[in-house]
Design a protein around this motif. Sequence first.
Motif, PDB file in Angstrom:
ATOM      1  N   GLY A  48       0.778  -1.226   0.000  1.00  0.00           N
ATOM      2  CA  GLY A  48       0.000   0.000   0.000  1.00  0.00           C
ATOM      3  C   GLY A  48       0.808   1.273   0.000  1.00  0.00           C
ATOM      4  N   GLY A  49       2.111   1.172   0.080  1.00  0.00           N
ATOM      5  CA  GLY A  49       2.945   2.359   0.078  1.00  0.00           C
ATOM      6  C   GLY A  49       2.934   3.048  -1.274  1.00  0.00           C
ATOM      7  N   GLY A  50       3.476   4.248  -1.291  1.00  0.00           N
ATOM      8  CA  GLY A  50       3.532   5.002  -2.536  1.00  0.00           C
ATOM      9  C   GLY A  50       3.991   6.419  -2.311  1.00  0.00           C
ATOM     10  N   LEU A  51       3.915   7.209  -3.362  1.00  0.00           N
ATOM     11  CA  LEU A  51       4.293   8.623  -3.320  1.00  0.00           C
ATOM     12  C   LEU A  51       3.029   9.463  -3.210  1.00  0.00           C
ATOM     13  CD1 LEU A  51       6.285  10.987  -3.671  1.00  0.00           C
ATOM     14  CD2 LEU A  51       6.027  10.682  -6.148  1.00  0.00           C
ATOM     15  N   VAL A  52       2.965  10.270  -2.163  1.00  0.00           N
ATOM     16  CA  VAL A  52       1.815  11.137  -1.958  1.00  0.00           C
ATOM     17  C   VAL A  52       2.305  12.534  -1.600  1.00  0.00           C
ATOM     18  CG1 VAL A  52       0.275   9.270  -1.231  1.00  0.00           C
ATOM     19  CG2 VAL A  52       1.603  10.526   0.480  1.00  0.00           C
ATOM     20  N   GLN A  53       1.389  13.493  -1.676  1.00  0.00           N
ATOM     21  CA  GLN A  53       1.718  14.871  -1.318  1.00  0.00           C
ATOM     22  C   GLN A  53       1.384  15.137   0.151  1.00  0.00           C
ATOM     23  OE1 GLN A  53      -0.350  17.382  -4.114  1.00  0.00           O
ATOM     24  NE2 GLN A  53       1.270  17.141  -5.641  1.00  0.00           N
ATOM     25  N   PRO A  54       2.011  16.107   0.747  1.00  0.00           N
ATOM     26  CA  PRO A  54       1.660  16.474   2.124  1.00  0.00           C
ATOM     27  C   PRO A  54       0.163  16.739   2.260  1.00  0.00           C
ATOM     28  CG  PRO A  54       3.659  17.585   1.475  1.00  0.00           C
ATOM     29  CD  PRO A  54       3.132  16.916   0.235  1.00  0.00           C
ATOM     30  N   GLY A  55      -0.412  16.208   3.317  1.00  0.00           N
ATOM     31  CA  GLY A  55      -1.838  16.357   3.550  1.00  0.00           C
ATOM     32  C   GLY A  55      -2.676  15.227   3.002  1.00  0.00           C
ATOM     33  N   ASP A  56      -2.091  14.406   2.165  1.00  0.00           N
ATOM     34  CA  ASP A  56      -2.825  13.282   1.582  1.00  0.00           C
ATOM     35  C   ASP A  56      -2.973  12.147   2.587  1.00  0.00           C
ATOM     36  OD1 ASP A  56      -1.635  13.410  -1.887  1.00  0.00           O
ATOM     37  OD2 ASP A  56      -3.118  14.610  -0.782  1.00  0.00           O
ATOM     38  N   SER A  57      -3.743  11.148   2.173  1.00  0.00           N
ATOM     39  CA  SER A  57      -3.953   9.945   2.977  1.00  0.00           C
ATOM     40  C   SER A  57      -3.458   8.722   2.226  1.00  0.00           C
ATOM     41  CB  SER A  57      -5.443   9.775   3.297  1.00  0.00           C
ATOM     42  OG  SER A  57      -5.920  10.843   4.083  1.00  0.00           O
ATOM     43  N   LEU A  58      -3.176   7.691   2.995  1.00  0.00           N
ATOM     44  CA  LEU A  58      -2.708   6.426   2.432  1.00  0.00           C
ATOM     45  C   LEU A  58      -3.083   5.328   3.419  1.00  0.00           C
ATOM     46  CD1 LEU A  58      -1.089   5.828  -0.185  1.00  0.00           C
ATOM     47  CD2 LEU A  58       0.969   5.789   1.219  1.00  0.00           C
ATOM     48  N   ARG A  59      -3.437   4.180   2.899  1.00  0.00           N
ATOM     49  CA  ARG A  59      -3.733   3.042   3.774  1.00  0.00           C
ATOM     50  C   ARG A  59      -2.799   1.895   3.443  1.00  0.00           C
ATOM     51  NH1 ARG A  59      -9.198  -0.616   4.443  1.00  0.00           N
ATOM     52  NH2 ARG A  59      -8.403  -1.510   2.497  1.00  0.00           N
ATOM     53  N   LEU A  60      -2.081   1.466   4.446  1.00  0.00           N
ATOM     54  CA  LEU A  60      -1.213   0.306   4.310  1.00  0.00           C
ATOM     55  C   LEU A  60      -1.941  -0.934   4.811  1.00  0.00           C
ATOM     56  CD1 LEU A  60       2.149   1.757   5.689  1.00  0.00           C
ATOM     57  CD2 LEU A  60       1.153   1.961   3.394  1.00  0.00           C
ATOM     58  N   SER A  61      -1.584  -2.063   4.223  1.00  0.00           N
ATOM     59  CA  SER A  61      -2.166  -3.342   4.622  1.00  0.00           C
ATOM     60  C   SER A  61      -1.070  -4.297   5.039  1.00  0.00           C
ATOM     61  CB  SER A  61      -2.957  -3.956   3.469  1.00  0.00           C
ATOM     62  OG  SER A  61      -4.016  -3.133   3.065  1.00  0.00           O
ATOM     63  N   CYS A  62      -1.403  -5.159   5.971  1.00  0.00           N
ATOM     64  CA  CYS A  62      -0.496  -6.212   6.407  1.00  0.00           C
ATOM     65  C   CYS A  62      -1.302  -7.502   6.411  1.00  0.00           C
ATOM     66  CB  CYS A  62       0.050  -5.895   7.786  1.00  0.00           C
ATOM     67  SG  CYS A  62       1.107  -7.179   8.491  1.00  0.00           S
ATOM     68  N   ALA A  63      -1.083  -8.322   5.405  1.00  0.00           N
ATOM     69  CA  ALA A  63      -1.830  -9.572   5.259  1.00  0.00           C
ATOM     70  C   ALA A  63      -0.975 -10.736   5.722  1.00  0.00           C
ATOM     71  CB  ALA A  63      -2.245  -9.761   3.806  1.00  0.00           C
ATOM     72  N   ALA A  64      -1.584 -11.632   6.469  1.00  0.00           N
ATOM     73  CA  ALA A  64      -0.850 -12.758   7.030  1.00  0.00           C
ATOM     74  C   ALA A  64      -1.241 -14.059   6.343  1.00  0.00           C
ATOM     75  CB  ALA A  64      -1.109 -12.868   8.519  1.00  0.00           C
ATOM     76  N   SER A  65      -0.270 -14.937   6.241  1.00  0.00           N
ATOM     77  CA  SER A  65      -0.529 -16.297   5.786  1.00  0.00           C
ATOM     78  C   SER A  65       0.252 -17.252   6.679  1.00  0.00           C
ATOM     79  CB  SER A  65      -0.124 -16.475   4.321  1.00  0.00           C
ATOM     80  OG  SER A  65       1.252 -16.195   4.141  1.00  0.00           O
ATOM     81  N   GLY A  66      -0.297 -18.427   6.875  1.00  0.00           N
ATOM     82  CA  GLY A  66       0.379 -19.407   7.704  1.00  0.00           C
ATOM     83  C   GLY A  66       0.116 -19.273   9.180  1.00  0.00           C
ATOM     84  N   THR A  67      -0.702 -18.314   9.557  1.00  0.00           N
ATOM     85  CA  THR A  67      -1.061 -18.154  10.950  1.00  0.00           C
ATOM     86  C   THR A  67      -2.382 -17.401  11.040  1.00  0.00           C
ATOM     87  OG1 THR A  67      -0.286 -17.436  13.132  1.00  0.00           O
ATOM     88  CG2 THR A  67       0.067 -15.915  11.290  1.00  0.00           C
ATOM     89  N   THR A  68      -2.998 -17.466  12.180  1.00  0.00           N
ATOM     90  CA  THR A  68      -4.206 -16.690  12.421  1.00  0.00           C
ATOM     91  C   THR A  68      -3.802 -15.415  13.127  1.00  0.00           C
ATOM     92  OG1 THR A  68      -5.497 -18.721  12.620  1.00  0.00           O
ATOM     93  CG2 THR A  68      -6.458 -16.701  13.515  1.00  0.00           C
ATOM     94  N   LEU A  69      -3.878 -14.312  12.415  1.00  0.00           N
ATOM     95  CA  LEU A  69      -3.335 -13.051  12.910  1.00  0.00           C
ATOM     96  C   LEU A  69      -4.050 -12.552  14.161  1.00  0.00           C
ATOM     97  CD1 LEU A  69      -0.993 -11.317  11.958  1.00  0.00           C
ATOM     98  CD2 LEU A  69      -2.619  -9.909  10.693  1.00  0.00           C
ATOM     99  N   SER A  70      -5.299 -12.961  14.356  1.00  0.00           N
ATOM    100  CA  SER A  70      -6.052 -12.504  15.523  1.00  0.00           C
ATOM    101  C   SER A  70      -5.469 -13.016  16.836  1.00  0.00           C
ATOM    102  CB  SER A  70      -7.515 -12.931  15.402  1.00  0.00           C
ATOM    103  OG  SER A  70      -7.619 -14.335  15.350  1.00  0.00           O
ATOM    104  N   ARG A  71      -4.560 -13.951  16.758  1.00  0.00           N
ATOM    105  CA  ARG A  71      -3.907 -14.447  17.968  1.00  0.00           C
ATOM    106  C   ARG A  71      -2.934 -13.424  18.536  1.00  0.00           C
ATOM    107  NH1 ARG A  71      -1.145 -19.999  16.465  1.00  0.00           N
ATOM    108  NH2 ARG A  71      -0.617 -19.875  18.673  1.00  0.00           N
ATOM    109  N   TYR A  72      -2.549 -12.444  17.720  1.00  0.00           N
ATOM    110  CA  TYR A  72      -1.450 -11.565  18.109  1.00  0.00           C
ATOM    111  C   TYR A  72      -1.817 -10.085  18.052  1.00  0.00           C
ATOM    112  CZ  TYR A  72       0.807 -15.825  16.443  1.00  0.00           C
ATOM    113  OH  TYR A  72       1.152 -17.125  16.207  1.00  0.00           O
ATOM    114  N   GLY A  73      -1.152  -9.327  18.906  1.00  0.00           N
ATOM    115  CA  GLY A  73      -1.119  -7.902  18.655  1.00  0.00           C
ATOM    116  C   GLY A  73      -0.251  -7.659  17.429  1.00  0.00           C
ATOM    117  N   VAL A  74      -0.609  -6.670  16.641  1.00  0.00           N
ATOM    118  CA  VAL A  74       0.145  -6.360  15.420  1.00  0.00           C
ATOM    119  C   VAL A  74       0.575  -4.904  15.483  1.00  0.00           C
ATOM    120  CG1 VAL A  74       0.097  -6.178  12.913  1.00  0.00           C
ATOM    121  CG2 VAL A  74      -1.071  -8.085  14.053  1.00  0.00           C
ATOM    122  N   ALA A  75       1.837  -4.690  15.241  1.00  0.00           N
ATOM    123  CA  ALA A  75       2.405  -3.348  15.311  1.00  0.00           C
ATOM    124  C   ALA A  75       2.882  -2.885  13.945  1.00  0.00           C
ATOM    125  CB  ALA A  75       3.575  -3.326  16.292  1.00  0.00           C
TER     126      ALA A  75
END
Length: 122
Positions: free
Chosen positions: A7-34
């Motif tokens: 989800g990264g990219g080049l944006v201008q000041p004041g813009d918005s961006l949403r990053l994603s972190c997708a997991a495989s091989g585990t159930t992510l709800s088991r953990y806190g994610v930072a």
Amino acid sequence: VQLQASGGGLVQPGDSLRLSCAASGTTLSRYGVAWFRQTPGKEREFVGIVDGKGVGFNYIDSVKGRFTISRDNAKNTVYLQMNSLKPEDTAVYYCAAHYSGSYYYVGAYIYWGQGTLVTVSS
């Protein structure tokens, strides 16, 4: 176990961006994610964390009110919504999961995503 940050990219000041972190091989709800970020020549910096249920959060002061972490456990994905972006937010952003001890520290985490570059520039 793999974490895929995207989800990264080049944006201008004041813009918005949403990053994603997708997991495989585990159930992510088991953990806190930072989310961490790193710029060249500097140590990786803690940005924020969400607990496994998605109800507990902590953020560094510089992003409070601008960044929001959320999770969709059905999709095994955690998000970092970044609003009102500033040039000083430019960094490679990493997601991390499964920590022991203090969640502020890089060494506490077992699972890491590969990083996604966010560049905020006019």
